[in-house]
Motif scaffolding. Structure first.
Motif: not given
Lengths: 372, 544
Positions: A227-231, A261, A264-265, A267, A295, A321-322, A325-326, A329
């Motif tokens: 929550x603090x950062x996405x670095x 997760x 995944x971020x 990569x 997914x 919703x997700x 939605x998936x 698709x």
């Protein structure tokens, strides 16, 4: 007698701005009361009937006057339940909870009229809260919630009650166990809600230092870091915390999912995949994990494997919703056009603006669901 | 022996390492010294101060050199800078007749009257202005004569000329953001939509009424007709629309329209070929992110990033959101491949202008986006989200993934600004694409690569004869060696901006272009063979 019954139905129209904790009249009673009051005025009944007068004074916020009027009525007719209820409500509104509580309880449990029961219950909760009688307030609030599950006043009072209970216990914790790791943990959680993530991280770290084996601390710390950062540094640090949580509790599906997760971020989908699979194995009803695994299947065009997972997710959480939605698709990509159109209709329905934005706020709090 | 082997290995690795660019901001030396006001600098009271303005590369005087056009918020003027051909630009705003005093938002270019000179549309809060280019000497405001006056004040944002009915005359699409006016819009902190991370900030777009998008049909006599309702463009009216990206996404020969929308589903209008469009973004996978969540879409760009012959779409989004890369599966059905493409980690930026450019001329389109937060107040939080921020440059690895090289791509990328509109074009025709960025309340940035790229290149300047003169909507398929690339001439795009109407292709080591196929909007299929590299090549549409 007929007049009294009519007045009892009509009280809603007189609703004025309530006192601090005062229950509002419900919208429905306001509507049908308008006609009744017009009738009363037209026939001069309001001026003649002291009960009607007392109730009118109550609804106009003239609580002292209402008390006097209704006390006089009860001297003549001690068994009049309506007069007794409105007298109790008037007393409660002016801080006379001691003398009102018994009658409020009586009205709450015995009144036939649902609106009066609701008003008495709300006033009773207010009285118990004012006098710090939380144990007595809880069953009344729960009963109110059962009977009026979508009533804003009822939900507000219940929230106030729980918040008061929470505040009292936290205060007690700070007083009695100031050096415990739980104090650091609860401080961190408060900072998190306030958006003070740096402070939250510091408090979680202190808690972990005091009790390295406590479950859930590493998870919360990891989440606060995100929550603090996405670095990339924050991702790596959070990943370490989730892994630490898993060492303490290898069956923590949510921590496992968070690791996936992060991978995944970064990569690293091939490393993320088994983590999601493991999370799902730990908690087969964990919708986010179902989605993540689905997914991955869909990404490799294994739609026949992805679709059952997504269908399961939709069954588990019809308002997700997700998931819809998936699934839409996946159907589309599998060439199942009619099914895709059906899911599209579901997504369209779910995407309609919500009645309120508060659900978004709750979502942002990001609490783990109890079953995960 | 071992030492020699190590040295050789190191040399080989260095030789194979992809080239890094060195982008420098040369705005000051190029003569771009004017500050473009755009609302408050420490705080902003109204949403109109936040959305900023676009920029354009156009060759208005037809001298073969791109000129610059930069839009301004209230308190300044839009400015046209003529390219002097020596790396310097001269402000010719007044003599060109482009002086303004409005909340200008977007710009798009196209030769709407097919007279050979590129015309301009400027959108603003208030209305749209059509500037007819008078023989490359000046511009004439012909909005009223063209029947482009609007019946009420609109918050017009992105725009694009397109020939949706392939009749050889450019029509005009204009996106609208919200219904806004100073009198009724709440002030910072006045309702739940006027807060950001406990800061009272300008309100919206949530909480403000939607407005509809507009399509004008070109009647061919200098006038336009509003066909928004008849064409289906005016529905749905439930998105806060910003950037417009046109393209033949389903490759059926007709121009479709993608609109990046803020906090609401992005839109994809599919051209049905009968004068109408149907909005199909949801089922086609271009409305949301991979979780089915609406993003705060700002800018949009298109390229065939993975070389599969189909145009893909990139959208820049808000902070705490990932950027979105939609891969076209064919027939304009998209998959969100942001994760797989390696575009996941830059979530602290609010992205605006964006575009695909092949900075190293290796034949693979790279990706640049400019950033800057909406709220200047965010700096009070002392977190890693800033009002002024650097740009991001991703190198295309040629395998469906990108690598973030922002930190190593030169000081121009690392400069911090509250950037908004971005335009791409090769203003000195040296084969290296420059980047013009409109920064709020600052001088614009003009990024130029200080290192010459190793690869060969070509710029195709297309000229319609049957089709519209600007060749907007013409689709190109270029093959050099074993590599085939596609692109399309577009008006508008990026964030409320206009890129060079010519098409730039990096060619890598290819020393000639084997084949160029052009599908003109008028229906002509043209093939050119054996073209020379490292030059601007003009191709005219053959008359049937």
């Amino acid at each position: 007698m007929r007049t009294i019954a009519f007045v009892a139905q009509a009280y809603g129209v007189f609703c004025r701005r309530p006192a601090a904790f005062w229950p509002r009249c419900s919208q429905s009673s306001r509507v049908h009361a308008k006609a009744a009051i017009f009738f009363l005025f037209a026939h001069g009944l309001l001026a003649q009937d002291p009960i009607a007068k007392g109730i009118q004074e109550f609804h106009q916020g003239k609580y002292d006057a209402a008390k006097i009027t209704l006390e006089q009525v009860l001297k003549r007719k001690p068994g009049d339940a309506h007069a007794r209820t409105f007298l109790a409500l008037s007393r409660a509104a002016t801080g006379g909870c001691d003398t009102a509580s018994n009658d409020l309880y009586d009205a709450f449990t015995n009144q036939q009229d649902a609106d009066l029961r609701r008003m008495a219950g709300l006033a009773l909760v207010g009285c118990h809260l004012a006098h710090n009688r939380l144990e007595a307030a809880v069953p009344v609030a729960l009963a109110l919630q059962r009977e009026f599950p979508a009533d804003a006043d009822v939900l507000y009072e219940a929230a106030r009650l729980h918040m008061k209970a929470w505040n009292d216990v936290v205060f007690q914790m700070f007083q009695k166990t100031p050096a415990s790791y739980r104090v650091n943990q609860v401080s961190a959680e408060i900072f998190e809600i306030q958006g003070r993530y740096t402070d939250a991280v510091a408090e979680y770290r202190k808690a972990i230092e005091k009790n390295p084996a406590a479950i859930n601390l590493h998870f919360r710390l990891g989440r606060a870091l995100l929550l603090q950062s996405h670095s990339p540094e924050a991702l790596a640090a959070a990943g370490k915390e989730f892994e630490a949580e898993l060492k303490l509790n290898p069956s923590d599906a949510v921590a496992e999912y968070e690791v996936g997760q992060i991978l995944l971020s970064e990569n690293k989908p091939h490393e993320a995949a088994p983590r999601f699979e493991h999370a799902l194995a730990q908690a087969p009803d964990f919708t986010e994990a179902l989605l993540a695994v689905a997914k991955i299947r869909a990404d490799t065009k294994r739609y026949d494997e992805a679709i059952p997972l997504l269908e399961r997710a939709v069954r588990l959480e019809p308002a997700n919703e997700s998931a819809h939605y998936n699934l839409m698709l996946a159907y589309r990509n599998a060439g199942r056009t009619a099914d895709a159109q059906r899911e599209k209709a579901e997504v369209d329905k779910l995407k309609r603006p919500p009645a309120g934005e508060f659900t978004e706020f709750l979502k942002k709090l990001g609490e783990k669901a109890p079953n995960q | 022996m071992t030492r020699l082997a190590l040295l050789l290995a190191a040399f080989s690795a260095a030789a194979n390492a992809p080239q890094l660019p060195d982008f420098r901001n040369i705005a000051a030396q190029a003569g771009l010294t004017d500050v473009f006001p755009n609302g408050g600098t420490a705080s902003k009271k109204y949403i109109i101060e936040t959305t900023g303005s676009g920029a354009a590369f156009i060759d208005y005087n037809h001298d073969g050199l791109l000129d610059l056009f930069v839009l301004s918020g209230k308190g300044g003027t839009n400015r046209l800078y003529r390219n002097d051909g020596s790396g310097h630009f001269t402000d010719v705003t007044r003599e060109a007749g482009l002086t303004s005093d409005a909340w200008s938002q977007g710009v798009c270019a196209g030769d709407f009257d097919n007279d050979g000179f590129t015309d301009l549309v400027v959108t603003s809060w208030g209305g749209i202005t059509l500037y007819r280019n008078v023989e490359g000497r000046r511009f004439e405001n012909v909005t009223r004569q063209a029947h482009l006056d609007q019946s009420r004040v609109r918050y017009n944002t992105g725009c694009a000329f397109l020939d949706y009915d392939n009749d050889g005359k450019l029509d005009l699409f204009v996106a609208n953001y919200v219904k806004f006016d100073f009198a009724t819009t709440p002030k910072p902190g006045e309702n739940p939509y006027c807060w950001y991370r406990d800061l009272a900030v300008s309100c919206g777009p949530r909480g403000l009424p939607f407005d509809r998008n507009v399509l004008f049909h070109n009647n061919g006599d200098g006038t336009f007709t509003d066909v928004s309702d008849a064409s289906g463009i005016s529905k749905p009216e439930q998105s806060y629309c910003l950037s417009v990206l046109t393209g033949d996404f389903n490759q059926d020969g007709r121009t479709d329209i993608f609109v990046a929308c803020d906090q609401t589903p992005s839109l994809l209008y599919i051209n049905r070929g009968d004068g109408t469009f149907s909005e199909e973004a949801l089922l086609r996978g271009a409305a949301f992110d991979e979780n089915g969540k609406a993003m705060s879409g700002m800018g949009a760009a298109s390229a065939d990033y993975d070389g599969d012959g189909k145009p893909d779409i990139f959208r820049s989004n808000f902070s705490d959101e990932r950027e979105t890369l939609y891969r076209n599966r064919g027939s304009a059905e998209f998959d969100d491949v942001t994760l797989a493409a390696g575009l996941t980690h830059n979530t602290r930026f609010v992205g605006w202008g964006c575009g695909f450019l092949d900075f190293d001329n290796d034949g693979w389109k790279d990706l640049l986006l400019a950033n800057g937060h909406v709220f200047p107040e965010v700096d009070r939080l002392k977190i890693d989200i800033h009002y002024k921020d650097r740009a991001i440059l991703y190198r295309n690895n040629g395998n469906g993934t990108f690598t973030d090289i922002s930190e190593r791509a030169g000081p121009g990328i690392l400069e911090r600004h509250a950037a908004r509109g971005v335009a791409f074009g090769d203003y000195d025709n040296d084969g290296s694409v420059e980047v013009l960025i409109n920064n709020q309340n600052e001088t614009p940035s003009l990024l130029k690569c200080a290192k010459k790229s190793a690869g060969n290149w070509v710029i195709l300047a297309l000229q319609g004869t049957i089709s519209n003169r600007s060749a907007i909507g013409a689709r190109v398929r270029l093959t050099a060696g074993a590599h085939t690339q596609i692109d399309e001439v577009r008006s508008g795009g990026s964030y409320l901006s206009q890129n060079d109407l010519r098409l730039h292709f990096g060619l890598g080591t290819a020393s000639k272009i084997d084949r160029v196929e052009i599908d003109w909007p008028g229906g002509v299929h043209q093939v050119e063979r054996n073209l020379e590299v490292n030059r601007v090549v003009t191709i005219r549409e053959p008359r049937r």
